[in-house]
Structures are given as structure tokens and as C-alpha cells.
Design a protein around this motif. Structure first.
Motif, PDB file in Angstrom:
ATOM      1  N   GLN A   1       0.838  -1.197   0.000  1.00 54.85           N
ATOM      2  CA  GLN A   1       0.000   0.000   0.000  1.00 54.85           C
ATOM      3  C   GLN A   1       0.870   1.242   0.000  1.00 54.85           C
ATOM      4  N   PRO A   2       1.195   1.750  -1.170  1.00 57.87           N
ATOM      5  CA  PRO A   2       2.144   2.862  -1.251  1.00 57.87           C
ATOM      6  C   PRO A   2       1.641   4.106  -0.526  1.00 57.87           C
TER       7      PRO A   2
ATOM      8  N   ALA B   1       0.672   7.938   0.176  1.00 55.31           N
ATOM      9  CA  ALA B   1      -0.118   8.796  -0.717  1.00 55.31           C
ATOM     10  C   ALA B   1       0.736   9.525  -1.747  1.00 55.31           C
ATOM     11  N   ARG B   2       1.929   9.956  -1.339  1.00 51.50           N
ATOM     12  CA  ARG B   2       2.684  10.795  -2.265  1.00 51.50           C
ATOM     13  C   ARG B   2       3.188  10.028  -3.488  1.00 51.50           C
TER      14      ARG B   2
ATOM     15  N   ARG C   1       1.244   7.797  -5.121  1.00 50.18           N
ATOM     16  CA  ARG C   1       0.125   7.212  -5.853  1.00 50.18           C
ATOM     17  C   ARG C   1      -0.338   8.113  -6.974  1.00 50.18           C
ATOM     18  N   HIS C   2      -0.163   7.662  -8.206  1.00 51.37           N
ATOM     19  CA  HIS C   2      -0.610   8.443  -9.356  1.00 51.37           C
ATOM     20  C   HIS C   2      -1.968   7.948  -9.820  1.00 51.37           C
ATOM     21  N   TRP C   3      -2.790   7.584  -8.917  1.00 48.00           N
ATOM     22  CA  TRP C   3      -4.125   7.129  -9.319  1.00 48.00           C
ATOM     23  C   TRP C   3      -5.080   7.305  -8.173  1.00 48.00           C
TER      24      TRP C   3
END
Lengths: 582, 301
Positions: free
Chosen positions: A574-575, A577-578, A580-582
Motif C-alpha cells: 500500500q504505497p 499517498a505521495r 500514488r498516481h491514481w
């Protein structure tokens, strides 16, 4: 005869054994030496602290509005202090409180901690609370630290490698007060560090067993801990932080940012070094260059039939870019210095690969993992900012006194190592170059870098900036990250320079110029000598390895985006937030 | 092992054109060898592109005849200048003459090219007029949004003037971009570095949930070809009745959602279960859930 001669030879005033006995007796009589001054001082401090906390102390747990008061009671001028500042996890609430103590009461502290990461770590020097610093690494604060050094407001003892600083915790730099961070505490004061254990065991061990005081900030106080990472009787005070401690996702590299040049270099590393030496046990740096290697294992390395032959056991943080290699069966085990944000569920679900506790969650340990990286790994590969003509490499550049993290330790040959592996033996054999010397192995230490880094700055220099930095800061030795004598290979987009095969300093210089591309250093190469080095196998070009640079495209990456990594992990990763490009 | 796909997001404009059209069916007008470049950029001593950052031409998609354009995000962020805009306007004029099955726009643009100022602004209004004129003559216009730059400013308006919008989850559609909003309204208004926030505000999933795009597809050129084909088959029209329905939908949206500040709150208001988890869902799991929100917009206002 000898007996007779002996006595006149003695100078008239030299003490006899009898004199010594008399003297020893006299001392014993005149004053009984105290052997527990440290313990007494500790007891006094704790007493003072209890008074200062008055009603707010329950067992070892105190209320957070008394934190500054507590620190003022515990700290004496000149104390050695460790504010757990790790590579990732930060005791940020306690660090903030330390900036608020009264400098007329608490001053001249000697900070002994691995990483100077937070603005607060610098602020205590600006406010005169601390004066001396022994550390390993300084990331975003490097500029401010360098400025303070120039102003003479901080004196730096040394820039260590991690194991070296931890070693000194047990010799001459034992902290008197340590401010640490953990995930949770129970009512007794037992601590659960969670996956990011990092430096905590080394710090607590040194502090608690030599009359020091340990103060812990925790994210939560619970009835039952998932597991005990630090037992309560090694901990003196516990406070619940108003916010969870900071953890930096330092090891997350977005595959979308990997360039085709980095892919070419990764192909060269896999075919020219990993396959060549049969590297099974290794550590990677944190840059995009090595992330590219990780992402080529399931594709390019697989196509070369290297699965099971390379990259099986790792000393490495849980890099998200390693997920495809793990999922495709390349990786058998990974021990980690710390964790990585977002990887918790994935790591917990892959306990055959990662080190995990009975509770299921990961356990990391920087001291042990650095030891593993030094003694149990055959290869270290990482990037750098400057390399000179002797192969010395440093990330300390003008105005940036950075320190180096894990590289100086893992990028050094372990001279004490004894156990053989094929990779270690082969490197040792190359280092002997047929000379009749005692057989021993050699660690592979690879510096991987493009000839030009950002803004067209040359990676290759005639002279490291480290010399000027040392002069300006009054350091005895320039801050070199990896010494040329430990570097075995330098890898650029132009190919590999194998320094093990160099016969003399001139060979080394030309081998380096020979892979330095169109930089000034590279253009000053002696073309004939470089061709000769290529014939001798000292310099290897990608085409010499049968690598077609036109095939070095992003299509080779097992994952081209963060989303691909999530997909590879089956949704477990779970990457943050920074990313996440989606 | 994950099956490798050909990424649309990472492809250049020309590779996108090749990948979307039937093999060898592409022809181009004003190709780079004609070197029709921006007169403004050269005056400012800035580098020019021989196609001014947009490819225009025609070809077939699964045998259906289309005219198409593709903006190159790597050249000045796909921004519209005078020549760039004229090529797009010309494409619609040609469509009126040729009557293809559709005009397909592969959009990637930050909006008007600031260096060309008024010429760029005028170009965008001309594009919109030409687009609507083509639609008025019954020509179907489709937009595909899925480049790193996103689709913002004037081109955001152009996209919403089309019959259908096909978006990738990674695509972003809006008027002002996140950096511009942060600059104008402060970081409290929108933190442009918070990528998760940016994507749930402008990204494909949110646009799909709000009814701003008709198709949401994976980053795979084959999937995009397929959805273009579907959009060519779907019912479409440009009558007063449809316009009024569109206005009613926008009114309803304002009424229901304008007071909410985060996309997650809007998804909750739309009655979606576990709105926090939506950004992480893959499309196979997301699409069935999203249908609930989409039927909300189609229901009675």
C-alpha cells in the motif's frame, strides 16, 4: 654473579616492589574509592525527575505536557545524548521537546546519534543546548549543519559508519540519556517497536546497562503488546506522543522515473558482474540505478537463466521494487535494517522471505543487518555523487556535509572474513592477479553512476570536494564514503572498469577515465591505454557482453509504475499517498 | 508473472497513434517534414517542434474510418499554440467535408501555451467552435485522456465538448491544474504534492464516478482500442433534449455535492460503500461499485 651485579646497577631513586606495596596500602587507607558514581548520579536524576513530574507519573508513564520539565531534570550540562534519529524512524516529539529546554540549565550536550534528520536536531545547536556532534548521516539538514560548522557553533567529532558509531556506544560514546521511539508501550513500560526497530536495540543496550536513562515516546499505550521488543526494566520513562512518530519512506523508488540509461547500466551489472561472479548474497543502495536492477531480475536476468544462480539472499530494507523479484521466485531471504512505509502487510504475508516475529509483523535491526552486510554479503552496489581518479567516492559535496548511511560499512572489504563463497573467492583471485600470496577472498564493491548526474554535473572529478569540506570544518580526514582501495568495479553507461585487474595506479586512473564518458575526466583518457585495458578485460563495454543498447527500453522493467508494484503484490503493498498516481 | 502490456501513459503521441489505429492505416497531414512550426516560439528563441506538438491525420480503428489528433505532452506540456490549434481546427473542418465515423482526440495538454498568449487563447476558442460545428453536422467526437500531463485548461473544456470521454485511471481532467490552484488559493485549498489527493480530485476514477467520462480503462493500448470501438458503436446525439439532460445533471451535481470538499465525502454522499478504499481498487473490482454512482446521475433529479 648476576645477583651481585644487579643491585649496584639500579638507579638510586628507583622504586622497589616494597615501595609500591607501601604506596598501595596508603591509598587504600586514606580514601575508599567509589565504584558506582554513575549509578548514584542516575538515581539522583531519576529522583529529581520524579519530583519534577510530581503527580503526573503513573508507573513509568508521564503526561506529555511535562516532557520539557522532565528533560530539564534528566539532563546535565555536557551529557551525551542520543535522540533516536534513525535513517527512517524519528523520536520527533522528544526531539521537539529538547529544543524547548532552558539553555541556561541544559547546555553543551554532546549528541551521539546515527542520523541528523529533523530541523529540531539542528535547532538545539543553534540554541546553544548542544555543542558537539558525533553522527553517521545527515540528509536534508546537511546544508544547515555545514553552515553551523563554519560558524563554529558545532564541533563534529567524526562522521562514522553505523557499526562504528554503535561500537563506540560501548567504548567511549555511551549515551547518558537516550530519547527513543516505539510503536506502543504497555502499562509496565514494555515496548513494541513494530517493523521499524532499526537502531533501538543498540541504543537501549548501551544506555540502560551503563547507568544511562532511557525515555521512550510511543504512538499508543495498550493493555497487551503484540510482542515485546524492549523489556520494561531497560526503560525509565514513557510518554504517549500526540502524533505517531515520523517514518520516512526513504527506500521507495517510483519505477516510472527509471530511465533507459539506468536500464542499460542494470543490464550491464546483471550480465557483467552478478552473472560473472555468481553473486548470491548482496546488498543494494537506495538509488534508481539499483532499483532498475531489482526490476530487471524477473525479466532480463530470468531470460539469461540466472534464477537460482544470483541474488538469493539479501541484506536490504523491504524495497517495493524488490516485490516482482520476490514474487517470481528469485529471492529466498531478506534481512532488513528498518522497514518501509506501506510494505507492512506484504512483509507479514511473506514470512518465508522476511524476518518476522511470532506476532506476524516484521522485526528489523540496523546493527545486525549492517553486520550481515559487512561479513555475510559478497557484493555491495550503490550510487555516488563524486568519484576521483583513485576510485575514492563521496556524496559529500561543496556545502553539503551529508554523511553516508550504510555505504561506508557495506562498501568496505571485510578483512576479518573467513567463510568462502564462489563470488568472494573469484574476486580474491582477481585481486591477487597470479601473485604468490596467501589465498583469501575479496568483497565486490561496485559504484554505479551515470558519467553526468543532474544538471550535467560530472560524477568524475580530479579531486573530491571532500578535501575542501574537511579543511573548512577542521576534520582530520576528508569525508570519503567508499575508499578507492575497497572499490572493485565502477559501472557507468560506458561500461565496467574492473579495478581488481589493474596492475598499478596508472591502470586505475585510465580504467576510470575509460568509463567516464564525455566528462572532462573521460575526455582526458589515453585512448591507446584504454583500448589496451579493454583487451585485458579491465574495461568491459556493454557490447563486449553482447548487450545491445537499443534493447535497453522500459519495456524490460517488470513494473513500470507504482500501480504495477501493487498489482505484483496482490494488493498487499500500500504505497504512501505521495507515490500514488491514481 | 504479470503479462506485460503496452503502456499508453508512457507512449509518445506518435506511438499512441500507431497503437490505437489499425496497422499501417495512418496517414498524416502537415507531417514534421513540412516543418510548420510556431512563429512565436522562434521569436522568443525557444525550441520549436516540427509538428508543433500535435499529430493530425487519419486511419481506421477496427475497420472504421476516423480522423485523429494526438498531443505530445513532452513538448511544452502539450500546450496549445497558434499552429497547434490551427491543426486541430483544420481537422474538424476536414471532418465536416470527409464525414468519417468519428474524430478521435488523444489529449495531453496543460491548456493554452502562455508564450503565445492571445494567439493560443483564440486558437482554443476556434477549436471549440469547429468541434461543435462538426458535432452539429452529426460527426461523432471522442476524447482519450491518459498522459502524464493530464488534460487541463482550454483542452479540459474541449474534452467535455465531445460525445464521449475515455479515461485511464492515471489520467487527470480539470480546468485549473493542481499547481495553479495551490498557487492561487494556497496549500490549504489544495496540496499539489499530495498525489493521492490530486488523483482523487482530478483522476479517472473520480471523473467516472461524477459522470464526466464514459469509459474508464486500464493503461493498455489494446484496452483503449477496444473502448474506442465501443464508443463508435454506442448511441450518441447532439439534440436540444440531450443538452437539457446534461444541464439537469450538472445542476443536480451542484446541489448534491458543491458543499463537500473532498472527493471521498462526495463518494460517501453518492452512497458508495467504504469510499476510503476506492482509490486502491483495481478496475475489475471498482467498476461494478462505480455503476451505483453512475446510475445515481442517470436517475431522476
Amino acid at each position: 654473579m648476576e645477583g651481585r651485579d644487579a643491585s649496584p646497577r639500579r638507579p638510586p631513586n628507583s622504586p622497589t616492589l616494597e615501595d609500591a606495596r607501601r604506596k598501595a596500602g596508603a591509598v587504600a587507607v586514606s580514601k575508599e574509592r567509589q565504584w558506582d558514581i554513575g549509578r548514584q548520579r542516575r538515581a539522583e536524576k531519576i529522583e529529581r525527575a520524579k519530583v519534577a513530574l510530581s503527580g503526573s507519573l503513573r508507573g513509568k508513564i508521564f503526561s506529555r505536557d511535562r516532557t520539557v520539565v522532565l528533560l530539564e531534570a534528566l539532563l546535565s550540562p555536557g551529557d551525551r545524548v542520543c535522540q533516536e534519529g534513525n535513517n527512517q524512524k524519528q523520536a520527533d516529539f522528544l526531539a521537539q521537546a529538547l529544543t524547548e529546554v532552558d539553555p541556561s540549565r541544559v547546555n553543551n550536550l554532546h549528541v551521539v546519534q546515527s542520523v541528523v534528520a529533523l530541523p529540531e536536531h539542528i535547532e538545539i545547536f543553534e540554541r546553544g543546548i548542544a555543542a558537539r556532534l558525533d553522527f553517521c548521516f545527515c540528509g536534508p539538514q546537511a546544508g544547515r549543519l555545514t553552515a553551523l560548522l563554519h560558524e563554529g557553533r558545532v564541533s563534529v567529532g567524526a562522521i562514522h559508519n553505523y557499526l562504528e558509531l554503535f561500537g563506540r556506544y560501548f567504548i567511549d560514546l555511551t549515551p547518558q540519556v537516550s530519547l527513543i521511539a516505539a510503536q506502543a508501550a504497555d502499562s509496565q513500560g514494555n515496548l513494541y517497536t513494530g517493523p521499524n526497530t532499526e537502531d533501538t536495540p543498540a541504543i537501549v543496550e548501551a544506555t540502560a546497562f551503563r547507568g544511562g536513562i532511557v525515555v521512550a515516546q510511543v504512538n499508543e499505550i495498550v493493555d497487551r503488546l503484540p510482542r515485546v521488543d524492549v523489556p520494561a526494566d531497560w526503560v525509565d520513562f514513557v510518554v504517549q506522543s500526540p502524533h505517531p512518530h515520523l517514518v520516512e519512506p526513504l527506500f521507495t523508488r517510483d519505477p516510472a522515473l527509471i530511465s533507459e540509461i539506468q536500464i542499460l547500466m542494470a543490464m550491464t551489472a546483471i550480465k557483467g558482474i552478478y552473472a560473472e561472479y555468481g553473486v548470491q548474497h548482496l546488498n543494494h543502495g537506495i538509488g534508481f540505478d539499483t532499483a532498475a536492477i531489482e526490476l530487471l531480475l524477473p525479466t532480463y536476468a530470468e531470460s539469461l537463466g540466472l534464477k537460482g544462480r544470483i541474488c538469493r539472499h539479501w541484506a536490504l530494507n523491504p524495497h517495493p521494487t524488490l516485490i516482482p523479484a520476490i514474487e517470481s521466485g528469485f529471492v529466498e531471504s531478506v534481512h532488513s535494517f528498518g522497514s518501509e512505509s506501506g510494505m507492512e502487510r506484504y512483509v507479514a504475508a511473506r514470512s518465508d522471505v522476511f524476518f518476522t516475529g511470532a506476532d506476524g509483523s516484521m522485526r528489523s535491526n540496523r546493527a545486525f543487518c549492517q553486520t550481515a552486510g559487512l561479513y555475510a554479503c559478497d557484493l555491495f552496489i550503490g550510487s555516488t555523487l563524486q568519484i576521483d581518479l583513485a576510485g575514492n567516492s563521496s556524496t559529500a559535496t561543496k556545502g553539503r556535509m551529508t554523511g553516508f548511511g550504510g555505504a561506508p560499512n557495506m562498501g568496505s572489504d571485510a578483512r576479518g572474513r573467513r567463510h568462502p563463497t564462489p563470488a568472494w573467492l573469484k574476486a580474491g583471485e582477481q585481486a591477487r592477479r597470479g601473485r604468490d600470496r596467501m589465498p583469501r577472498g575479496r568483497k565486490l564493491v561496485v559504484q554505479i553512476a551515470e558519467s553526468f548526474r543532474e544538471h550535467m554535473v560530472s560524477t568524475f572529478v580530479e579531486r573530491l570536494d571532500a578535501w575542501d569540506l574537511a579543511a573548512a570544518a577542521g576534520l582530520d580526514i576528508p569525508p570519503v564514503m567508499i575508499y578507492g582501495e575497497d572499490v572493485t568495479h565502477i559501472l557507468t553507461e560506458e561500461g565496467i572498469a574492473n579495478l581488481l585487474l589493474c596492475r598499478d595506479e596508472e591502470d586505475v586512473e585510465q580504467a576510470i577515465r575509460g568509463v567516464a564518458g564525455y566528462t572532462d575526466v573521460g575526455r582526458k583518457r589515453d585512448r591507446r591505454m584504454v583500448e589496451n585495458l579493454r583487451d585485458r578485460g579491465v574495461i568491459t563495454r556493454p557490447e563486449d557482453l553482447g548487450i545491445d543498447p537499443r534493447l535497453a527500453t522500459r519495456d524490460l522493467l517488470a513494473a513500470r509504475s507504482m500501480k504495477d508494484l501493487v498489482r505484483w503484490s496482490g494488493g498487499l503493498y500500500q504505497p504512501p499517498a505521495r507515490f500514488r498516481h491514481w | 508473472m504479470i503479462v506485460p502490456r503496452t503502456s499508453y501513459v508512457e507512449a509518445t503521441a506518435r506511438r499512441r497513434v500507431e497503437a490505437v489505429l489499425d496497422h499501417d492505416s495512418f496517414w498524416e497531414f502537415l507531417p514534421p517534414e513540412e516543418r510548420v512550426t510556431s512563429p512565436h516560439l522562434s521569436q522568443l528563441d525557444l525550441p520549436v517542434a516540427f509538428d508543433d506538438g500535435v499529430v493530425v491525420g487519419g486511419g481506421t480503428v477496427q475497420g472504421r474510418r476516423v480522423l485523429l489528433a494526438a498531443q505530445e505532452g513532452a513538448f511544452m506540456g502539450g500546450a496549445v499554440g497558434e499552429v497547434h490549434g490551427a491543426k486541430l481546427t483544420g481537422l474538424f473542418a476536414r471532418a465536416v467535408d470527409e464525414r468519417p465515423d468519428a474524430v478521435v482526440l488523444l489529449l495531453e495538454s496543460g491548456g493554452v501555451r502562455l508564450h503565445e498568449a492571445n494567439a493560443g487563447l483564440i486558437a482554443v476558442s476556434e477549436i471549440i467552435r469547429a468541434l461543435l460545428a462538426a458535432r452539429g453536422r452529426g460527426i461523432r467526437v471522442l476524447a482519450v485522456i491518459g498522459g502524464g500531463v493530464g488534460c487541463f485548461g482550454g483542452m479540459g473544456i474541449v474534452a467535455r465538448c465531445c460525445d464521449a470521454v475515455i479515461m485511464l485511471e492515471e489520467g487527470r481532467l480539470g480546468m485549473s491544474g493542481p499547481e495553479v490552484i495551490e498557487m492561487a488559493g494556497g496549500v490549504e485549498e489544495l496540496d499539489s504534492r499530495d498525489k493521492a489527493l490530486v488523483w482523487r480530485t482530478f483522476g479517472g476514477k473520480h471523473r467516472y464516478l461524477l459522470g464526466d467520462c464514459e469509459y474508464l480503462v486500464e493503461d493498455d493500448v489494446a484496452a483503449i482500442r477496444e473502448s474506442i470501438h465501443q464508443a463508435l458503436e454506442a448511441a450518441s446525439g447532439f439534440e436540444l433534449e440531450q443538452l437539457e439532460a446534461e444541464h439537469a445533471l450538472l445542476e443536480k451535481r451542484l446541489r448534491e455535492l458543491a458543499h463537500l470538499h473532498d472527493a471521498i465525502d462526495m463518494w460517501r454522499a453518492l452512497g458508495l460503500p467504504d469510499p476510503d478504499t476506492l482509490p486502491m481498487l483495481d478496475l475489475a473490482r471498482f467498476t461494478p461499485i462505480a455503476h451505483r454512482a453512475r446510475s445515481f446521475w442517470k436517475g431522476e433529479g
